[in-house]
Design an enzyme around this catalytic site. Structure first.
Site, PDB file in Angstrom:
ATOM      1  N   GLU A  80       4.075  31.819  -8.257  1.00 37.29           N
ATOM      2  CA  GLU A  80       5.438  31.779  -8.763  1.00 37.29           C
ATOM      3  C   GLU A  80       5.503  32.112 -10.252  1.00 37.29           C
ATOM      4  O   GLU A  80       4.712  31.615 -11.040  1.00 37.29           O
ATOM      5  CB  GLU A  80       6.052  30.391  -8.520  1.00 37.29           C
ATOM      6  CG  GLU A  80       6.111  29.979  -7.058  1.00 37.29           C
ATOM      7  CD  GLU A  80       7.080  30.831  -6.243  1.00 37.29           C
ATOM      8  OE1 GLU A  80       7.896  31.554  -6.832  1.00 37.29           O
ATOM      9  OE2 GLU A  80       6.994  30.752  -4.990  1.00 37.29           O
ATOM     10  N   ARG A  90      18.799  21.974   0.463  1.00 36.52           N
ATOM     11  CA  ARG A  90      19.430  22.305   1.750  1.00 36.52           C
ATOM     12  C   ARG A  90      19.187  21.207   2.775  1.00 36.52           C
ATOM     13  O   ARG A  90      19.964  21.028   3.718  1.00 36.52           O
ATOM     14  CB  ARG A  90      18.879  23.642   2.246  1.00 36.52           C
ATOM     15  CG  ARG A  90      19.659  24.245   3.389  1.00 36.52           C
ATOM     16  CD  ARG A  90      19.570  25.759   3.373  1.00 36.52           C
ATOM     17  NE  ARG A  90      18.211  26.243   3.329  1.00 36.52           N
ATOM     18  CZ  ARG A  90      17.417  26.339   4.378  1.00 36.52           C
ATOM     19  NH1 ARG A  90      17.845  25.950   5.571  1.00 36.52           N
ATOM     20  NH2 ARG A  90      16.202  26.807   4.257  1.00 36.52           N
ATOM     21  N   CYS A 143       9.587  21.636  -4.647  1.00 35.97           N
ATOM     22  CA  CYS A 143       8.524  22.435  -5.287  1.00 35.97           C
ATOM     23  C   CYS A 143       9.004  23.002  -6.617  1.00 35.97           C
ATOM     24  O   CYS A 143       8.313  22.916  -7.633  1.00 35.97           O
ATOM     25  CB  CYS A 143       8.073  23.568  -4.374  1.00 35.97           C
ATOM     26  SG  CYS A 143       7.059  22.998  -2.998  1.00 35.97           S
ATOM     27  N   HIS A 164       2.942  28.906  -3.916  1.00 33.78           N
ATOM     28  CA  HIS A 164       3.475  28.602  -2.588  1.00 33.78           C
ATOM     29  C   HIS A 164       2.540  29.209  -1.538  1.00 33.78           C
ATOM     30  O   HIS A 164       2.134  30.367  -1.666  1.00 33.78           O
ATOM     31  CB  HIS A 164       4.886  29.200  -2.421  1.00 33.78           C
ATOM     32  CG  HIS A 164       5.972  28.193  -2.606  1.00 33.78           C
ATOM     33  ND1 HIS A 164       7.000  28.359  -3.501  1.00 33.78           N
ATOM     34  CD2 HIS A 164       6.201  26.980  -1.995  1.00 33.78           C
ATOM     35  CE1 HIS A 164       7.812  27.305  -3.435  1.00 33.78           C
ATOM     36  NE2 HIS A 164       7.355  26.460  -2.542  1.00 33.78           N
TER      37      HIS A 164
HETATM   38  N1  PCA Z   1       7.373  22.757   0.045  1.00 32.31           N
HETATM   39  C1  PCA Z   1       8.726  22.390  -0.351  1.00 32.31           C
HETATM   40  C2  PCA Z   1       8.623  20.994  -0.855  1.00 32.31           C
HETATM   41  C3  PCA Z   1       7.262  20.513  -0.534  1.00 32.31           C
HETATM   42  C4  PCA Z   1       6.553  21.678  -0.024  1.00 32.31           C
HETATM   43  O1  PCA Z   1       5.349  21.700   0.298  1.00 32.31           O
HETATM   44  C5  PCA Z   1       9.329  23.366  -1.350  1.00 32.31           C
HETATM   45  O2  PCA Z   1       8.969  24.555  -1.352  1.00 32.31           O
HETATM   46  O3  PCA Z   1      10.168  22.944  -2.157  1.00 32.31           O
END
Ligand code: PCA
Length: 216
Positions: A80, A90, A143, A164
């Protein structure tokens, strides 16, 4: 001694597993230094995750902070680049909290850029044979909140980033909305990608200047 902090997340949204937390455990079990690695698995709650991260940063004073989370449906590891000062949930978090159109940190900048070498991390993950890409949105859920909190709380010399990850082949749910096949990566590849992200962030201060970005 140089210290890196790597965090993953617990399961959320009714899922039984979260590959980010599993992968962080794997990275910790294999880590052989020379730098110190601190790992933690954070709750998927706006309040608890941000508070936990701040406590870990205050306690360990890491040189590098990498958060990892699940982005189910993505096929590649996404490094990111941008954290938004926005919470727009959401679904409720694991506390039942569902902030809508609220800042992550009232009064702070609209956004922060990652301070780890995003392009170089992507290049090295891809060179290890694992699909990877720069991502320009970490979403607006927990996140992104943790990513923004890390950048907001980091002292100037501390580099912070967020990765991610796709579903792991081992933990992906069988039933998906609409029955679509989820793209997955082996948990071992996800763990290797996170280790590359940590090691690159420790070793490389200045990012690659290769053209990147997206056209749309
Ligand atoms: N993914 C979610 C929250 C926790 C996770 O592992 C996100 O992308 O916000």
């Amino acid at each position: 001694m140089t210290i890196a902090l790597l965090t993953g997340f617990e399961p959320f949204g009714g899922d039984a597993a979260n590959p980010s937390g599993e992968a962080v455990h794997l990275v910790a079990s294999r880590w052989d230094g020379p730098d110190q690695l601190v790992t933690a698995v954070l709750p998927v709650t706006f309040h608890g995750a941000a508070r936990g991260l701040r406590q870990l940063m205050a306690e360990h004073r890491p040189d590098v902070v990498i958060g990892a989370g699940l982005a189910g449906g993505r096929a590649a590891v996404g490094v990111e680049r941008v954290a938004l000062n926005l919470r727009d949930a959401r679904i409720p978090d694991n506390d039942g909290a569902q902030p809508v159109d609220e800042p992550s940190a009232p009064g702070a900048a609209t956004a922060h850029f990652a301070t780890v070498p995003v392009k170089e991390i992507v290049r090295r993950i891809a060179a290890a044979g694992i699909p990877a890409e720069v991502s320009y949105s970490a979403g607006t859920f927990v996140c992104n909140h943790v990513f923004f909190t890390a950048l907001d709380a980091a002292p100037p010399a501390t580099r912070a980033g967020f990765v991610h990850v796709p579903w792991s082949t081992e933990h992906a749910p069988d039933d998906t909305p609409g029955g679509a096949d989820l793209p997955t990566l082996p948990i071992d590849d996800i763990a290797r990608a996170l280790e590359v992200a940590v090691r690159t962030s420790l070793d490389v201060v200045t990012d690659s200047t290769e053209p990147g970005g997206t056209l749309h």
